[in-house]
Design a protein around this motif. Structure first.
Motif, PDB file in Angstrom:
ATOM      1  N   ILE A 173       0.855  -1.178   0.000  1.00  0.00           N
ATOM      2  CA  ILE A 173       0.000   0.000   0.000  1.00  0.00           C
ATOM      3  C   ILE A 173       0.895   1.234   0.000  1.00  0.00           C
ATOM      4  N   THR A 204       0.915   5.093   0.313  1.00  0.00           N
ATOM      5  CA  THR A 204       0.007   6.105   0.846  1.00  0.00           C
ATOM      6  C   THR A 204       0.130   7.441   0.126  1.00  0.00           C
ATOM      7  N   HIS A 232       1.379   7.066   6.950  1.00  0.00           N
ATOM      8  CA  HIS A 232       0.754   5.895   7.572  1.00  0.00           C
ATOM      9  C   HIS A 232      -0.126   6.346   8.738  1.00  0.00           C
ATOM     10  N   VAL A 249      -5.162   4.203   7.465  1.00  0.00           N
ATOM     11  CA  VAL A 249      -4.493   3.217   6.616  1.00  0.00           C
ATOM     12  C   VAL A 249      -4.412   1.875   7.338  1.00  0.00           C
ATOM     13  N   SER A 250      -4.078   1.900   8.614  1.00  0.00           N
ATOM     14  CA  SER A 250      -4.061   0.658   9.388  1.00  0.00           C
ATOM     15  C   SER A 250      -5.448   0.029   9.436  1.00  0.00           C
ATOM     16  N   LEU A 307      -7.708   0.271   7.088  1.00  0.00           N
ATOM     17  CA  LEU A 307      -7.954  -0.326   5.776  1.00  0.00           C
ATOM     18  C   LEU A 307      -7.326  -1.712   5.701  1.00  0.00           C
ATOM     19  N   VAL A 336       3.190  -1.187   4.181  1.00  0.00           N
ATOM     20  CA  VAL A 336       2.709   0.178   3.946  1.00  0.00           C
ATOM     21  C   VAL A 336       3.915   1.078   3.692  1.00  0.00           C
ATOM     22  N   THR A 351       5.276   4.937   2.720  1.00  0.00           N
ATOM     23  CA  THR A 351       4.915   6.360   2.733  1.00  0.00           C
ATOM     24  C   THR A 351       6.031   7.157   2.068  1.00  0.00           C
ATOM     25  N   ASN A 370      -9.632   8.925   1.758  1.00  0.00           N
ATOM     26  CA  ASN A 370      -8.879   9.273   2.963  1.00  0.00           C
ATOM     27  C   ASN A 370      -9.729  10.098   3.915  1.00  0.00           C
ATOM     28  N   THR A 419     -13.676   0.011  -0.843  1.00  0.00           N
ATOM     29  CA  THR A 419     -13.062  -0.950   0.070  1.00  0.00           C
ATOM     30  C   THR A 419     -13.641  -2.337  -0.165  1.00  0.00           C
TER      31      THR A 419
END
Length: 208
Positions: A22, A24, A29, A33-34, A36, A46, A48, A177, A192
């Protein structure tokens, strides 16, 4: 499958554990995001734009200015390329805004040939790299309203070039977001759910 989320700066990441990347946006992060990752129920890396995974910003403008000063989308693309080359077990990638643009820039390079599916949300800089020919499947999802360009023109052009590009109706940049001014709960719920279906179909096929 239990969800596991790790920052790409963590030395404890095992290539054999992560199947999803992922990338971002400039917010980095965030707890969203966590969240998701938990919803998708995957083992994810993740990534960034920031060297410090705990970087936080008071506003979207502050984050974007720091992003430009730090090298912008080109530097982010190089960071993602390095991570993709290192973690060869990755099968699925998701990118948001700057992360989407950075993944798109890499999409014609061999570092992404391992990916069986990629979904990129509102990568506005994609408009500057229209001639790219990805070597992996990519779905491009743009907001209907952008301040800097006309998304429908870009989507039409990308479709004519043979890419899977679409408009998310009645949305603004950042709709996925919850920290963005363009946040849209309805669209977050829809996409999602679609990501969940696409992702587990892809991973099941990879495991077969």
């Amino acid at each position: 499958m239990p969800a596991s989320v790790k920052s790409a700066s963590s030395s404890s990441i095992s290539p054999s554990q992560a199947t999803v990347l992922i990338a971002t946006d400039v917010f980095g992060h965030t707890p969203a995001v966590s969240g998701l990752v938990r919803q998708l129920s995957v083992n994810a890396i993740v990534v960034t734009p920031w060297d410090d995974p705990d970087s936080h910003f008071y506003s979207e403008q502050d984050a974007y200015q720091a992003f430009i000063v730090g090298g912008g989308v080109s530097r982010y693309a190089e960071k993602l390329k390095s991570i993709l080359q290192e973690h060869t077990s990755l099968k699925f990638a998701i990118g948001f805004s700057a992360g989407a643009s950075a993944l798109w820039i890499n999409s014609e390079h061999t570092c992404m040939q391992q990916l069986q599916n990629t979904v990129l949300f509102y990568g506005s800089r994609i408009r500057e790299y229209r001639n790219i020919q990805p070597i992996c499947p990519i779905r491009l999802i743009f907001a209907e309203h952008e301040a800097a360009f006309t998304p429908r023109e870009l989507v039409s052009d990308l479709q004519q070039r043979g890419h899977q590009a679409e408009i998310a109706k009645a949305t603004k940049h950042g709709f996925m977001n919850s920290y963005s001014r363009g946040s849209c709960v309805k669209s977050q719920t829809r996409y999602t759910s679609e990501l969940l279906t696409m992702l587990h179909t892809t991973l099941n096929q990879a495991a077969a």
